[in-house]
Design an enzyme around this catalytic site. Sequence first.
Site, mmCIF file in Angstrom:
data_model
loop_
_atom_site.group_PDB
_atom_site.id
_atom_site.type_symbol
_atom_site.label_atom_id
_atom_site.label_comp_id
_atom_site.label_asym_id
_atom_site.label_seq_id
_atom_site.Cartn_x
_atom_site.Cartn_y
_atom_site.Cartn_z
ATOM 1 N N GLU A 293 0.786 -1.103 0.059
ATOM 2 C CA GLU A 293 -0.043 -0.068 -0.011
ATOM 3 C C GLU A 293 0.992 1.255 -0.024
ATOM 4 O O GLU A 293 0.496 2.273 -0.661
ATOM 5 C CB GLU A 293 -0.842 -0.009 1.421
ATOM 6 C CG GLU A 293 -2.166 1.215 1.332
ATOM 7 C CD GLU A 293 -3.001 0.738 2.292
ATOM 8 O OE1 GLU A 293 -3.665 -0.596 2.148
ATOM 9 O OE2 GLU A 293 -3.341 1.515 3.168
ATOM 10 N N ASP A 294 1.896 1.109 0.699
ATOM 11 C CA ASP A 294 2.899 2.499 0.812
ATOM 12 C C ASP A 294 3.983 2.486 0.436
ATOM 13 O O ASP A 294 4.764 3.562 0.618
ATOM 14 C CB ASP A 294 2.809 2.811 2.508
ATOM 15 C CG ASP A 294 1.455 2.995 3.007
ATOM 16 O OD1 ASP A 294 0.413 3.229 2.544
ATOM 17 O OD2 ASP A 294 1.296 2.815 4.423
HETATM 18 P P1 NDP Z 1 -5.924 8.760 7.131
HETATM 19 O O1 NDP Z 1 -6.342 7.382 6.403
HETATM 20 O O2 NDP Z 1 -5.458 9.731 6.185
HETATM 21 O O3 NDP Z 1 -5.012 8.474 8.120
HETATM 22 C C1 NDP Z 1 -5.043 7.448 9.329
HETATM 23 C C2 NDP Z 1 -4.078 6.362 8.902
HETATM 24 O O4 NDP Z 1 -2.720 6.897 9.132
HETATM 25 C C3 NDP Z 1 -4.223 5.135 9.849
HETATM 26 O O5 NDP Z 1 -5.014 4.181 9.322
HETATM 27 C C4 NDP Z 1 -2.970 4.555 9.804
HETATM 28 O O6 NDP Z 1 -2.692 3.910 8.539
HETATM 29 C C5 NDP Z 1 -1.884 5.733 9.268
HETATM 30 N N1 NDP Z 1 -1.191 6.515 10.475
HETATM 31 C C6 NDP Z 1 -0.008 7.049 10.374
HETATM 32 N N2 NDP Z 1 0.230 7.526 11.646
HETATM 33 C C7 NDP Z 1 -0.382 7.232 12.592
HETATM 34 C C8 NDP Z 1 -0.796 7.672 13.642
HETATM 35 N N3 NDP Z 1 0.078 8.327 14.494
HETATM 36 N N4 NDP Z 1 -1.941 6.978 14.476
HETATM 37 C C9 NDP Z 1 -2.855 6.756 13.777
HETATM 38 N N5 NDP Z 1 -2.821 6.515 12.643
HETATM 39 C C10 NDP Z 1 -1.534 6.786 11.759
HETATM 40 O O7 NDP Z 1 -7.125 9.282 7.732
HETATM 41 P P2 NDP Z 1 -8.437 9.220 7.694
HETATM 42 O O8 NDP Z 1 -9.001 7.910 8.227
HETATM 43 O O9 NDP Z 1 -9.119 10.473 8.301
HETATM 44 O O10 NDP Z 1 -8.781 9.155 6.002
HETATM 45 C C11 NDP Z 1 -8.963 10.428 5.445
HETATM 46 C C12 NDP Z 1 -10.579 10.382 5.569
HETATM 47 O O11 NDP Z 1 -10.443 11.398 6.479
HETATM 48 C C13 NDP Z 1 -11.249 11.103 4.391
HETATM 49 O O12 NDP Z 1 -11.789 10.026 3.856
HETATM 50 C C14 NDP Z 1 -11.960 12.012 4.941
HETATM 51 O O13 NDP Z 1 -13.266 11.922 4.844
HETATM 52 C C15 NDP Z 1 -11.592 12.229 6.397
HETATM 53 N N6 NDP Z 1 -11.168 13.679 6.605
HETATM 54 C C16 NDP Z 1 -11.589 14.468 7.870
HETATM 55 C C17 NDP Z 1 -11.114 15.429 8.080
HETATM 56 C C18 NDP Z 1 -11.746 16.107 9.254
HETATM 57 O O14 NDP Z 1 -11.241 16.989 9.853
HETATM 58 N N7 NDP Z 1 -12.608 15.353 9.932
HETATM 59 C C19 NDP Z 1 -10.199 16.034 7.508
HETATM 60 C C20 NDP Z 1 -9.638 15.369 6.392
HETATM 61 C C21 NDP Z 1 -10.279 14.002 6.047
HETATM 62 P P3 NDP Z 1 -1.754 2.590 8.132
HETATM 63 O O15 NDP Z 1 -1.926 1.522 9.267
HETATM 64 O O16 NDP Z 1 -1.962 2.379 6.974
HETATM 65 O O17 NDP Z 1 -0.177 3.323 8.741
#
Ligand code: NDP
Length: 180
Positions: A66-67
């Site tokens: 994925e990354d």
């Molecule tokens: P992301 O998916 O962008 O980020 C979460 C993911 O980041 C985790 O699943 C994990 O994935 C990874 N990660 C890396 N560092 C950390 C950490 N320190 N703690 C936890 N996770 C970490 O975020 P969202 O789930 O929010 O996805 C984007 C969605 O968010 C969009 O669909 C949009 O709807 C929403 N959004 C909401 C906003 C708001 O303010 N409410 C603003 C912007 C977007 P892994 O296991 O793969 O590393």
Amino acid sequence: DDSEVIGRILEAVHFAAIKHKDQRRKDPEKTPYINHPIGVAYILWKEGGVFDTDVLQAAILHDTVEDTNTTLDELESTFGSEVRHIVSEVTDDKNLPKLERKRLQIVHAKTSSHKAKLVKLGDKLFNLRDLNRVTPQGWTEDRAVEYFHWAYQVFQGLKGTNEALEKELYKLFVERGVVE
Ligand code: NDP
Ligand code: ZN
């Protein structure tokens, strides 16, 4: 025997460390990304009592496709078809928009294989604990809350897989008021 298993685990750690070498987590300290997949495998082993080498290798490798530039074929040639299959099940389709990927994780969780569900449980547990530890850079509190609600929906499809891991996850959802 022992030394063969140790070698297979170390090979996965070595491979993932190289692939993730330039990546950082989203926390303000910019923790090295590799801490996450290593932590997921450790949670499975320590808290989940998961000792299946393919599952532990898949946990260590779960974010490489994925990354990073890693391909599933590359995983198969180094770690075999079972590891390839587990990682493919926990890999989002990068061609899809983010919101759709989130929706599909909820849909696909319940039909995943037992081994993929274990990796998903460990992944969610690590990430939710990480969010409780510190809010990622640029995130509002609302966004963290939203993430817990989404993770709870994925968790619904993972139930009946590993009692200890599910109990730990459930505790986090109760703490956050996602569920009574
Ligand atoms: P992301 O998916 O962008 O980020 C979460 C993911 O980041 C985790 O699943 C994990 O994935 C990874 N990660 C890396 N560092 C950390 C950490 N320190 N703690 C936890 N996770 C970490 O975020 P969202 O789930 O929010 O996805 C984007 C969605 O968010 C969009 O669909 C949009 O709807 C929403 N959004 C909401 C906003 C708001 O303010 N409410 C603003 C912007 C977007 P892994 O296991 O793969 O590393
Ligand atoms: Zn992950």
